[in-house]
Scaffold this motif. Structure first.
Motif, PDB file in Angstrom:
ATOM      1  N   ALA A   1      36.762  44.633   2.715  1.00  0.00           N
ATOM      2  CA  ALA A   1      35.865  45.049   3.797  1.00  0.00           C
ATOM      3  C   ALA A   1      36.394  46.283   4.527  1.00  0.00           C
ATOM      4  O   ALA A   1      35.617  47.147   4.954  1.00  0.00           O
ATOM      5  CB  ALA A   1      35.671  43.898   4.782  1.00  0.00           C
ATOM      6  N   ASP A   2      37.707  46.391   4.660  1.00  0.00           N
ATOM      7  CA  ASP A   2      38.314  47.486   5.421  1.00  0.00           C
ATOM      8  C   ASP A   2      38.700  48.690   4.563  1.00  0.00           C
ATOM      9  O   ASP A   2      39.058  49.737   5.097  1.00  0.00           O
ATOM     10  CB  ASP A   2      39.589  46.993   6.132  1.00  0.00           C
ATOM     11  CG  ASP A   2      39.298  45.941   7.180  1.00  0.00           C
ATOM     12  OD1 ASP A   2      38.129  45.753   7.529  1.00  0.00           O
ATOM     13  OD2 ASP A   2      40.266  45.289   7.627  1.00  0.00           O
ATOM     14  N   LYS A   3      38.641  48.556   3.260  1.00  0.00           N
ATOM     15  CA  LYS A   3      39.193  49.555   2.355  1.00  0.00           C
ATOM     16  C   LYS A   3      38.659  50.970   2.615  1.00  0.00           C
ATOM     17  O   LYS A   3      39.422  51.940   2.581  1.00  0.00           O
ATOM     18  CB  LYS A   3      38.927  49.166   0.898  1.00  0.00           C
ATOM     19  CG  LYS A   3      39.609  50.065  -0.100  1.00  0.00           C
ATOM     20  CD  LYS A   3      39.413  49.560  -1.513  1.00  0.00           C
ATOM     21  CE  LYS A   3      40.135  50.491  -2.477  1.00  0.00           C
ATOM     22  NZ  LYS A   3      39.972  50.061  -3.851  1.00  0.00           N
ATOM     23  N   VAL A   4      37.383  51.092   2.903  1.00  0.00           N
ATOM     24  CA  VAL A   4      36.803  52.432   3.115  1.00  0.00           C
ATOM     25  C   VAL A   4      37.358  53.114   4.358  1.00  0.00           C
ATOM     26  O   VAL A   4      37.316  54.338   4.466  1.00  0.00           O
ATOM     27  CB  VAL A   4      35.258  52.372   3.183  1.00  0.00           C
ATOM     28  CG1 VAL A   4      34.682  51.965   1.860  1.00  0.00           C
ATOM     29  CG2 VAL A   4      34.782  51.468   4.286  1.00  0.00           C
ATOM     30  N   PHE A   5      37.866  52.350   5.293  1.00  0.00           N
ATOM     31  CA  PHE A   5      38.394  52.916   6.539  1.00  0.00           C
ATOM     32  C   PHE A   5      39.898  53.157   6.513  1.00  0.00           C
ATOM     33  O   PHE A   5      40.457  53.676   7.477  1.00  0.00           O
ATOM     34  CB  PHE A   5      38.075  51.987   7.729  1.00  0.00           C
ATOM     35  CG  PHE A   5      36.619  51.674   7.877  1.00  0.00           C
ATOM     36  CD1 PHE A   5      35.717  52.674   8.217  1.00  0.00           C
ATOM     37  CD2 PHE A   5      36.139  50.393   7.674  1.00  0.00           C
ATOM     38  CE1 PHE A   5      34.359  52.385   8.359  1.00  0.00           C
ATOM     39  CE2 PHE A   5      34.803  50.103   7.814  1.00  0.00           C
ATOM     40  CZ  PHE A   5      33.903  51.102   8.152  1.00  0.00           C
ATOM     41  N   LEU A   6      40.560  52.735   5.428  1.00  0.00           N
ATOM     42  CA  LEU A   6      42.021  52.812   5.366  1.00  0.00           C
ATOM     43  C   LEU A   6      42.484  54.098   4.697  1.00  0.00           C
ATOM     44  O   LEU A   6      41.828  54.620   3.797  1.00  0.00           O
ATOM     45  CB  LEU A   6      42.578  51.615   4.593  1.00  0.00           C
ATOM     46  CG  LEU A   6      42.274  50.221   5.146  1.00  0.00           C
ATOM     47  CD1 LEU A   6      42.791  49.150   4.202  1.00  0.00           C
ATOM     48  CD2 LEU A   6      42.870  50.032   6.531  1.00  0.00           C
ATOM     49  N   THR A   7      43.645  54.538   5.135  1.00  0.00           N
ATOM     50  CA  THR A   7      44.260  55.694   4.484  1.00  0.00           C
ATOM     51  C   THR A   7      44.875  55.221   3.172  1.00  0.00           C
ATOM     52  O   THR A   7      45.026  54.018   2.931  1.00  0.00           O
ATOM     53  CB  THR A   7      45.374  56.295   5.369  1.00  0.00           C
ATOM     54  OG1 THR A   7      46.420  55.342   5.477  1.00  0.00           O
ATOM     55  CG2 THR A   7      44.848  56.702   6.730  1.00  0.00           C
ATOM     56  N   GLU A   8      45.257  56.153   2.338  1.00  0.00           N
ATOM     57  CA  GLU A   8      45.850  55.818   1.034  1.00  0.00           C
ATOM     58  C   GLU A   8      47.126  54.993   1.217  1.00  0.00           C
ATOM     59  O   GLU A   8      47.386  54.041   0.480  1.00  0.00           O
ATOM     60  CB  GLU A   8      46.151  57.108   0.266  1.00  0.00           C
ATOM     61  CG  GLU A   8      46.450  56.873  -1.183  1.00  0.00           C
ATOM     62  CD  GLU A   8      46.596  58.170  -1.955  1.00  0.00           C
ATOM     63  OE1 GLU A   8      47.610  58.279  -2.664  1.00  0.00           O
ATOM     64  OE2 GLU A   8      45.723  59.041  -1.841  1.00  0.00           O
ATOM     65  N   GLU A   9      47.887  55.352   2.217  1.00  0.00           N
ATOM     66  CA  GLU A   9      49.132  54.626   2.498  1.00  0.00           C
ATOM     67  C   GLU A   9      48.834  53.202   2.961  1.00  0.00           C
ATOM     68  O   GLU A   9      49.514  52.252   2.549  1.00  0.00           O
ATOM     69  CB  GLU A   9      49.915  55.387   3.586  1.00  0.00           C
ATOM     70  CG  GLU A   9      51.285  54.798   3.862  1.00  0.00           C
ATOM     71  CD  GLU A   9      52.037  55.618   4.898  1.00  0.00           C
ATOM     72  OE1 GLU A   9      52.435  55.005   5.912  1.00  0.00           O
ATOM     73  OE2 GLU A   9      52.216  56.827   4.694  1.00  0.00           O
ATOM     74  N   GLN A  10      47.815  53.032   3.805  1.00  0.00           N
ATOM     75  CA  GLN A  10      47.443  51.696   4.285  1.00  0.00           C
ATOM     76  C   GLN A  10      46.898  50.837   3.140  1.00  0.00           C
ATOM     77  O   GLN A  10      47.170  49.630   3.077  1.00  0.00           O
ATOM     78  CB  GLN A  10      46.404  51.807   5.409  1.00  0.00           C
ATOM     79  CG  GLN A  10      46.962  52.379   6.694  1.00  0.00           C
ATOM     80  CD  GLN A  10      45.872  52.640   7.717  1.00  0.00           C
ATOM     81  OE1 GLN A  10      44.762  53.055   7.377  1.00  0.00           O
ATOM     82  NE2 GLN A  10      46.208  52.429   8.994  1.00  0.00           N
TER      83      GLN A  10
END
Length: 172
Positions: A73-82
């Motif tokens: 659910a959060d993947k689109v809002f996360l940076t590559e590192e996150q």
């Protein structure tokens, strides 16, 4: 040639006589163990322990699944590192669940060890009682009718299960 035939007949006769002289009996291990209260209590204890451990393993697995769903659910809002960090956390949680399952239910796991400590002494007592009855009555072989699918019919007269229970101190 005649001597060989006579010798062969004599050997066959001796073999037939000795085979007919052998005594054997049957036991029903399931019946015996069902009538040993300590065995039933040990089994109940193992079942409770198994259920508790299973719930623990399932809770860790559910936690990993929840982490994965949140990640998706959060993947689109996360940076590559996150993203990488979350994936590592999920993999670590899944690994924890697998290790926990192996620790409790693996071939040398806690359940196996607990089963050995609880049931082995009872099984040894039953084996020793069977051995004593066998020695007292002169049986050369005793077969377990509960585990043998090859026995189609056996006379109840050769079943010594109740004698074994009596030897263990449990009369039926």
């Amino acid at each position: 040639m005649k001597r060989k035939v006579i010798l062969l007949i004599v050997l066959a006769a001796v073999a037939a006589i000795s085979a007919s002289a052998q005594k054997f009996a049957l036991v029903d291990m399931e019946y015996i163990l069902r009538n040993v209260p300590s065995y039933e209590m040990a089994n109940e204890q193992l079942n409770q322990l198994s259920q508790r451990w299973q719930k623990e393993v399932e809770a860790v697995g559910k936690e990993a699944e929840n982490m994965y769903q949140t990640y998706l659910a959060d993947k689109v809002f996360l940076t590559e590192e996150q993203v990488k960090k979350r994936e590592e956390e999920i993999v670590a949680k899944e690994k924890e669940a697998t290790e926990l399952r192996y620790k409790y239910f693996g071939p040398e796991g806690e359940l196996y060890k607990k089963r050995q400590t609880l049931l082995k002494p009872i099984q040894d007592d039953v084996y020793n009682a069977i051995k004593k009855v066998s020695e007292e009555r002169g049986y050369q072989a005793i077969f377990d009718r509960a585990s043998s699918s090859d026995i189609i019919y056996a006379s109840p007269r050769i079943d010594i299960s109740n004698e074994v229970l009596a030897k263990l101190g449990y009369s039926n």
